[in-house]
Design a protein around this motif. Sequence first.
Motif, short mmCIF file in Angstrom:
data_model
loop_
_atom_site.label_atom_id
_atom_site.label_comp_id
_atom_site.label_asym_id
_atom_site.label_seq_id
_atom_site.Cartn_x
_atom_site.Cartn_y
_atom_site.Cartn_z
N ASP A 361 0.83 -1.20 0.00
CA ASP A 361 0.00 0.00 0.00
C ASP A 361 0.86 1.25 0.00
O ASP A 361 0.94 1.99 0.98
N SER A 362 1.54 1.51 -1.13
CA SER A 362 2.38 2.70 -1.26
C SER A 362 2.04 3.42 -2.56
O SER A 362 1.41 2.86 -3.45
N SER A 363 2.51 4.67 -2.67
CA SER A 363 2.13 5.48 -3.83
C SER A 363 2.84 5.06 -5.11
O SER A 363 2.35 5.31 -6.21
N THR A 371 14.16 2.04 -6.64
CA THR A 371 13.22 3.03 -6.11
C THR A 371 13.58 4.45 -6.55
O THR A 371 12.72 5.34 -6.52
N ARG A 372 14.81 4.67 -6.98
CA ARG A 372 15.24 6.01 -7.41
C ARG A 372 14.50 6.50 -8.67
O ARG A 372 14.60 7.66 -9.02
N PHE A 373 13.76 5.62 -9.33
CA PHE A 373 12.99 6.06 -10.49
C PHE A 373 11.71 6.80 -10.09
O PHE A 373 11.02 7.34 -10.96
N ALA A 374 11.37 6.83 -8.81
CA ALA A 374 10.09 7.40 -8.39
C ALA A 374 10.16 8.92 -8.36
O ALA A 374 10.24 9.55 -7.31
N ASP A 375 10.14 9.52 -9.52
CA ASP A 375 9.98 10.97 -9.60
C ASP A 375 9.32 11.33 -10.93
O ASP A 375 9.24 10.53 -11.85
N GLY A 386 5.92 17.62 -6.51
CA GLY A 386 6.14 16.93 -5.25
C GLY A 386 5.64 15.50 -5.34
O GLY A 386 5.14 15.08 -6.38
N ILE A 387 5.81 14.78 -4.27
CA ILE A 387 5.29 13.42 -4.15
C ILE A 387 4.15 13.46 -3.14
O ILE A 387 4.28 14.09 -2.10
N SER A 388 3.06 12.80 -3.45
CA SER A 388 1.95 12.72 -2.51
C SER A 388 1.78 11.28 -2.04
O SER A 388 1.69 10.36 -2.85
N ALA A 394 -4.54 13.39 -5.32
CA ALA A 394 -3.33 13.05 -6.05
C ALA A 394 -2.49 12.09 -5.22
O ALA A 394 -2.40 12.22 -4.00
N ARG A 395 -1.85 11.12 -5.88
CA ARG A 395 -1.00 10.14 -5.19
C ARG A 395 0.23 9.87 -6.04
O ARG A 395 0.13 9.72 -7.26
N GLY A 396 1.40 9.78 -5.40
CA GLY A 396 2.64 9.58 -6.13
C GLY A 396 3.16 10.90 -6.65
O GLY A 396 2.77 11.98 -6.19
N PRO A 397 4.08 10.88 -7.64
CA PRO A 397 4.58 12.14 -8.21
C PRO A 397 3.41 12.97 -8.77
O PRO A 397 2.57 12.46 -9.49
#
Length: 418
Positions: A361-363, A371-375, A386-388, A394-397
């Motif tokens: 259960d993550s964005s 994980t460094r690709f999460a932008d 931003g990241i939510s 809104a959720r994630g980038p």
Amino acid sequence: MDIKAYMQTVGQQAKAASRAIARADTNAKNKALTVMAQAILRDQAKLLAANAQDMEAARARGLDSALLDRLELTEKGVAGMAEGLLQIAALPDPVGEITGLNYRPSGIQVGKMRVPLGVIGIIYEARPNVTADAAALCLKSGNASILRGGSEALNSNQAIAACVREGLAAAGLPETAVQVIETADRAAVGELITMREFVDVIVPRGGKGLIERLIAEARIPVIKHLHGVCHVYIDDKGDLEKAIRIADNAKTQRYGTCNTMETLLVAEAVASTVLPKLCRIYLDKGVELRGCPAARAIVAEMNAASEEDWHTEYLAPILSIRVVKDMDQAIEHINTYSSQHTEAIVTEDYSRARRFLREVDSSSVMVNASTRFADGFEYGLGAEIGISTDKIHARGPVGLEGLTSQKFIVLGEGHVRG
């Protein structure tokens, strides 16, 4: 300076500009973004000189290495800002998009239209690139923005702001559509997060202390993530060469970012094979390791991990490591300790990969990737505001779509309700 009066003026100007930006056509917005990018590349030397002043002052103040890392601008960083602006210009304009238009039995057509949020306040620490990213995303999505950067980046932010104003002017758009707060006084933040008559949403980008303050004091909706406790799980069905490459990159590619891995989970069936090789890489790079008893039995150089370590976002060369029985225990650990930012599994088992994607259960949830690709840039959003880790709106980038809302539209031809 009378901070309250200054911020009221900024708010009034932003509200007025938001109406002009909301109706601006795509060509005007794209022209502004293109000129901004050109100005940033042209003024690279000025931006780096301003940033050097900020870096010198930050070192003199004894700011920690994670903050200095986020504050520093390089030639590559300047080029990345410009590239982000051009990518946003190339993206489809979300404003006015109509979806789901269907006829109802009454004969009317009902659908949804995507519209701007209005005025967005962005509060951020260090990271001068946020000035360009946030300005561009808000502009392309039809919003006015008020940007309040940290005192440590005041010179850098004002230098970038000059390029932003140049782009707006070249496109015939109001320069007050993007306002970068010119004071480092913390009272400006207190005013910004309570100006409900002018500001529609707040987006913070900064440390846990800043975001906790905003959660407690803001009277305006906040799109946020509190911190990034990110995990990589190496499954016993994983390709161990991939696993080592991914787990190394997720931790050591950059330490001071919210999508950096802070806890490594390893299935016990492969722990004795993969941990010695992987931990040697970490130790050679100066990473402090904190492990559970099973992990320490395999790699003696590890310190003991405490309960607090599993909750901690280090933003530093420190890594927690736990050996887990299987994927069930890995998912249980993640859903217990994660900040719901980004998690990854390394596995060649399709069913396990699908289950991990579904149950974690993550964005952002990943299979066989760092994980460094999460932008936003890597996700094709051009950039991110931003990241939510919220679950509403809104959720994630958060890119263009996250900075808009939808309203219902109804098309009729003289229809009345019987």
